[in-house]
Scaffold this motif. Structure first.
Motif, short mmCIF file in Angstrom:
data_model
loop_
_atom_site.label_atom_id
_atom_site.label_comp_id
_atom_site.label_asym_id
_atom_site.label_seq_id
_atom_site.Cartn_x
_atom_site.Cartn_y
_atom_site.Cartn_z
N GLN A 239 0.88 -1.17 0.00
CA GLN A 239 0.00 0.00 0.00
C GLN A 239 0.91 1.21 0.00
N ILE A 240 0.85 1.99 -1.07
CA ILE A 240 1.75 3.13 -1.16
C ILE A 240 1.26 4.25 -0.24
N SER A 241 2.17 5.09 0.17
CA SER A 241 1.81 6.20 1.08
C SER A 241 0.93 7.21 0.36
N ASP A 242 0.28 8.04 1.14
CA ASP A 242 -0.72 8.97 0.59
C ASP A 242 -0.15 9.93 -0.45
N LYS A 243 1.12 10.30 -0.31
CA LYS A 243 1.72 11.26 -1.23
C LYS A 243 2.47 10.58 -2.39
N ALA A 244 2.53 9.26 -2.37
CA ALA A 244 3.28 8.53 -3.40
C ALA A 244 2.44 8.33 -4.65
N ASP A 245 3.11 7.99 -5.74
CA ASP A 245 2.45 7.77 -7.04
C ASP A 245 2.94 6.43 -7.58
N PHE A 246 2.01 5.63 -8.14
CA PHE A 246 2.37 4.29 -8.60
C PHE A 246 3.51 4.32 -9.62
N ASP A 247 3.43 5.19 -10.59
CA ASP A 247 4.47 5.24 -11.64
C ASP A 247 5.82 5.65 -11.07
N LYS A 248 5.82 6.60 -10.17
CA LYS A 248 7.09 7.06 -9.60
C LYS A 248 7.72 5.98 -8.71
N VAL A 249 6.88 5.26 -7.95
CA VAL A 249 7.40 4.18 -7.10
C VAL A 249 7.91 3.04 -7.98
N THR A 250 7.20 2.74 -9.07
CA THR A 250 7.66 1.72 -10.01
C THR A 250 9.04 2.06 -10.56
N ALA A 251 9.24 3.32 -10.91
CA ALA A 251 10.54 3.76 -11.43
C ALA A 251 11.65 3.53 -10.41
N LYS A 252 11.34 3.65 -9.12
CA LYS A 252 12.34 3.46 -8.08
C LYS A 252 12.71 1.99 -7.88
N ILE A 253 11.69 1.11 -7.87
CA ILE A 253 11.96 -0.29 -7.54
C ILE A 253 12.26 -1.15 -8.77
N LYS A 254 12.14 -0.56 -9.93
CA LYS A 254 12.24 -1.29 -11.19
C LYS A 254 13.47 -2.20 -11.29
N ASP A 255 14.65 -1.70 -10.90
CA ASP A 255 15.90 -2.42 -11.16
C ASP A 255 16.52 -3.05 -9.91
N VAL A 256 15.75 -3.25 -8.85
CA VAL A 256 16.36 -3.72 -7.59
C VAL A 256 16.97 -5.11 -7.71
N GLU A 257 16.52 -5.93 -8.65
CA GLU A 257 17.05 -7.30 -8.74
C GLU A 257 18.17 -7.43 -9.77
N LYS A 258 18.36 -6.43 -10.60
CA LYS A 258 19.36 -6.56 -11.67
C LYS A 258 20.77 -6.86 -11.18
N PRO A 259 21.22 -6.29 -10.05
CA PRO A 259 22.57 -6.64 -9.57
C PRO A 259 22.70 -8.11 -9.17
N HIS A 260 21.58 -8.80 -9.00
CA HIS A 260 21.61 -10.19 -8.52
C HIS A 260 21.19 -11.18 -9.62
N SER A 261 21.18 -10.73 -10.89
CA SER A 261 20.72 -11.60 -11.98
C SER A 261 21.62 -11.44 -13.20
N THR A 262 21.36 -12.25 -14.22
CA THR A 262 22.12 -12.18 -15.46
C THR A 262 21.55 -11.09 -16.36
N PRO A 263 22.37 -10.50 -17.23
CA PRO A 263 21.87 -9.48 -18.15
C PRO A 263 20.79 -10.00 -19.09
N GLN A 264 20.88 -11.29 -19.45
CA GLN A 264 19.88 -11.85 -20.37
C GLN A 264 18.49 -11.90 -19.73
N GLU A 265 18.47 -12.14 -18.43
CA GLU A 265 17.18 -12.26 -17.73
C GLU A 265 16.48 -10.92 -17.64
N ASN A 266 17.24 -9.85 -17.40
CA ASN A 266 16.73 -8.47 -17.37
C ASN A 266 15.46 -8.33 -16.52
N PRO A 267 15.54 -8.65 -15.21
CA PRO A 267 14.34 -8.55 -14.36
C PRO A 267 13.97 -7.10 -14.07
#
Length: 792
Positions: free
Chosen positions: A227-255
């Motif tokens: 549940q995002i906070s009252d002042k947060a926005d779905f698109d902006k939060v998505t932009a922040k969390i988008k690449d959190v797994e990339k350091p732990h995966s292969t480039p081909q997988e591109n999570p």
């Protein structure tokens, strides 16, 4: 004045009973269809709105690239929960890890039931704003040995006794304390079948693999709600969390992670190449358009019949104008007549809706009810009725009030040769819509049948499945021996997925000649020696798993799609490494439809593993009555699992369920198409009756001059058949365009055959001829002497 208008309107309606019936009944059917569709749309649009935080809750989803394409999944890894909590805590009000919904055995003493529920972190009930009847969010899931139940489950387990703080047993092994009872969620809710919640801590304590997954970024087996906070926005939060797994995966997988808001779960649930492409919102638009069109068809009947009888109303208009009536007053009079008809039609339509609601819910798979207590509903109904009266009455009111009183009273008034053109155009519109619906319904059913006729690659007949419970762990051989000795079972096996699904997808496969830059994804099914014999798969290369080969614990069987993905020739005997462990390919099976029958077969690898098992597959002995066989199977299960109810499913029913959504849409569309045709024919019947009445004298003259009944029938019918032919040639290309686009959404699809159009056109023609023939033949059979005496 209004009283006078209504009195005149009522007299006109009673004077012309046939036309009045056609108008009222036709409008009632159209309004009933529109109301039912409106209730269906209301239900769809209000999905999940039970939750107070509907606009702030989302599910974390994942895009990954495998086999050259990007797929979207609700399954995520466990480490992401801590990652986003630590880095972006200010953007979230609540975060809750959750398992999938699974069936569990709940027991209170000797009372045992099987219900579905999930493990979740304590914040989930508050995030979902579950209405707690007993207990509170603060204490509900804080203790590892607690559980909260829905009201219906609490009653099923405890009856009228107080359930709060009582102890129940789950899956015959773990005691849990009831710390809360929540109100059952409505049918139009994604959590409708989640009947209980257990703390996530209990999941980790019970399942070692869950605890071990805390640091495994590559294990995407869990759900995560936020549940995002009252002042947060779905698109902006998505932009922040988008690449959190990339350091732990292969480039081909591109999570890439993203938030999928609750407001889009139901109507925008489909993804393609990592993009949201809609979903059930298509059906909302489709049925909305159908409802508008069906109601419009009924309104067209009113317009056509009102204007067709214009000559008979001309003298009334002339007299009223001659004594001083203004055109505005005449318009109001005709509107009064229209609204009177619509009012009667509305009352009849409500009765029709009440009578058909049970059938409608059964076909639509819903629990729609008329919201009597909702003032918004009644306001919409009032507006809907007013708009219907205005729509159906506008053209007649404006047309009839425009007559010249001088020519009418002199007797020189004639409607003219072009007066019938608007009526003919409206008839063409009616039958164009009807034919479009007919062709569209046939194409939908053809697509369903095409998918149903797709070879599934295994035998569903007599195949049942049931979940493995804790009492059956380690009892494979003794259970199988007992079932085979019962005489009711031909074979039994255990697998990690049922024959109707592939629950696990894995990477980490390597083989000689594999492109090092590719990242192939395979569906993986673990099974026992007897799986192939149980489901009746077809070995096309090599052999099946066998107890004669002790090395089969490191053997693989691939389906044709998996072989094609590897690109290997003569694959039997070759080695495939899976997470650096070598496995030998011993066989290839024909492709099996284990998931959606509308999509390509998933590349799937079968491995022999007795420990990685969830489902028991049982092949009933042919020739034995199913009821008798099930009874014997249940008796064997009671010996080895006395504390668990025997709950099973027929595989063919589970497979048929994959067609349920399309079948429901097809049945509803078919029903609405039939009603559209009925309404159109009702209007056609009225017009044919009026035409025959107007041409009575002409028919008499023609008969005196020797015209046959067939000749007169052809004369009176040809105008209507020509209109239907025109409708067909308009409807055919329109339908082809839209249905071709609809079929394009399915990768496994049928074509649009020419016979569909021919059949629909001939059907529409036959219906038209049957509709108008009664009046045509009736008029042609009248004694010409009587016709000439009575004709005007």
């Amino acid at each position: 004045m209004i009283r006078n208008y209504l009195k005149v309107a009522l007299r006109n309606l009673l004077k012309n009973k046939v036309y009045t019936f056609i108008n009222i009944f036709g409008l009632a059917v159209g309004m009933a269809v529109a109301i039912l569709i409106g209730l269906w749309i209301w239900d769809e649009l209000s999905f999940n709105k039970y939750h107070k935080n509907y606009d702030r809750v989302a599910q974390v989803m994942l895009n990954q690239t495998f086999n050259g394409s990007t797929g979207s999944s609700r399954a995520v890894s466990l480490p992401i929960r801590g990652e986003i909590q630590n880095k972006y805590a200010a953007d979230f009000k609540h975060i809750a890890q959750a398992s999938w919904n699974f069936d569990h055995v709940l027991a209170n003493g000797q009372t045992k039931i099987i219900k579905s529920g999930m493990y979740s972190e304590p914040d989930l009930p508050e995030m979902l704003s579950l209405r707690m009847i007993k207990g509170s969010y603060q204490t509900a899931l804080r203790e590892p040995s607690s559980i909260i139940l829905s009201e219906s489950v609490a009653k099923a387990l405890f009856g009228k006794e107080e359930a709060l703080n009582k102890i129940i047993k789950i899956d015959n092994k773990t005691d849990l304390k009831v710390t809360g009872i929540f109100e059952d969620l409505p049918f139009n809710n994604d959590f409708h079948e989640t009947y209980f919640y257990i703390p996530w801590a209990a999941y980790e304590a019970d399942q070692e693999w869950v605890k071990n997954s805390k640091d495994q970024w590559g294990n995407h087996s869990f759900q995560l709600y936020v549940q995002i906070s009252d002042k947060a926005d779905f698109d902006k939060v998505t932009a922040k969390i988008k690449d959190v797994e990339k350091p732990h995966s292969t480039p081909q997988e591109n999570p890439e992670y993203f938030l999928h808001p609750m407001s889009k779960w139901h109507l925008h649930s489909e993804f393609k190449d990592g993009k949201n492409i809609g979903g059930r919102i298509t059906f909302v638009w489709l049925f909305g358009i159908i409802g508008i069109f069906v109601l419009a068809l009924a309104c067209i009947n009113f317009m056509n019949l009102s204007t067709a009888r214009s000559e008979k109303r001309a003298k009334e208009v002339g007299v009223r104008k001659a004594i001083g009536s203004l055109r505005e007053q005449l318009i109001f009079q005709f509107y009064s007549e229209s609204f009177l008809v619509v009012s009667f039609a509305f009352l009849l339509s409500i009765i029709m809706v009440l009578l058909s609601l049970g059938w409608f819910n059964e076909v639509a798979g819903k629990e729609v009810r008329i919201p009597y207590a909702n003032p918004v509903f009644w306001l919409l109904i009032l507006l809907f009725t007013a708009m219907t009266g205005f729509l159906s009455g506008s053209y007649p009111a404006l047309y009839l009030s425009s007559f010249n009183p001088l020519s009418v009273l002199k007797g020189t008034f004639r409607v003219g040769r072009w007066a019938a053109v608007p009526r003919k155009v409206l008839v063409v519109v009616q039958f164009t819509v009807s034919i479009v619906l007919i062709i569209g319904t046939i194409v939908v059913f053809n697509q369903i049948q095409h998918a149903k006729n797709r070879p599934v690659g295994y035998s569903r007949e007599g195949l049942i499945q049931t979940n493995i419970n804790n009492e059956l762990n380690g009892k494979y051989d003794v259970l199988r021996d007992g079932l085979l000795k019962s005489g009711a079972v031909a074979e039994m096996s255990v697998s990690s997925s049922p024959a109707t699904g592939v629950w696990s997808n894995q990477i980490g496969f390597e083989w000689e000649g594999k492109d090092p830059n590719s990242l192939p994804l395979f569906g993986t099914v673990a099974c026992t020696h007897d799986f192939g014999k149980t489901i009746g798969w077809n070995i096309i290369e090599g052999r099946d798993f066998s107890r004669a080969y002790s090395t089969d614990t490191s053997a693989l069987i691939l389906n044709e799609a998996a072989v094609e993905l590897t690109g290997l020739k003569d694959i039997v005997g070759k080695t495939i490494r899976w997470n650096d462990t070598p496995y030998q390919v011993v066989g290839v099976v024909k492709n099996m439809v284990m998931e959606s029958p509308y999509t390509p077969i998933k590349p799937t690898i079968f491995t022999m593993n007795y420990d990685w098992a969830n489902i028991i597959n049982i092949k009933l002995q042919p020739g034995i009555p199913v009821k008798e066989a099930i009874s014997k199977v249940e008796a064997v299960f009671k010996v080895h699992s006395p504390n668990s109810p025997f709950d099973y499913k027929f595989t063919d029913e589970e497979y048929d369920a994959k067609f349920r959504a399309e079948e429901r849409i097809g049945k509803l569309a078919g029903a609405f198409a039939g009603l559209a045709v009925f309404i159109s024919c009702l209007g056609l019947f009225g017009l044919a009756s009026f035409t025959a009445e107007q041409r009575t004298k002409e028919i008499g003259v023609r008969k005196v001059l020797g015209a046959s009944v067939f000749t007169l029938w052809r004369l009176l019918s040809k105008d209507f058949t020509m209109l239907v032919i025109i409708s067909f040639f308009i409807a055919a290309p329109i339908t082809y365009y839209f249905m071709y686009g609809w079929l394009e959404t399915y990768e496994y699809r049928t074509g649009i055959s020419w016979w569909v159009f021919i059949l629909s056109g001939l059907g529409a023609m036959a219906i038209t001829l049957l509709t108008v023939s009664y009046q045509s033949i009736k008029a042609a059979m009248i004694n010409p002497v009587k016709s000439l005496k009575s004709g005007e």
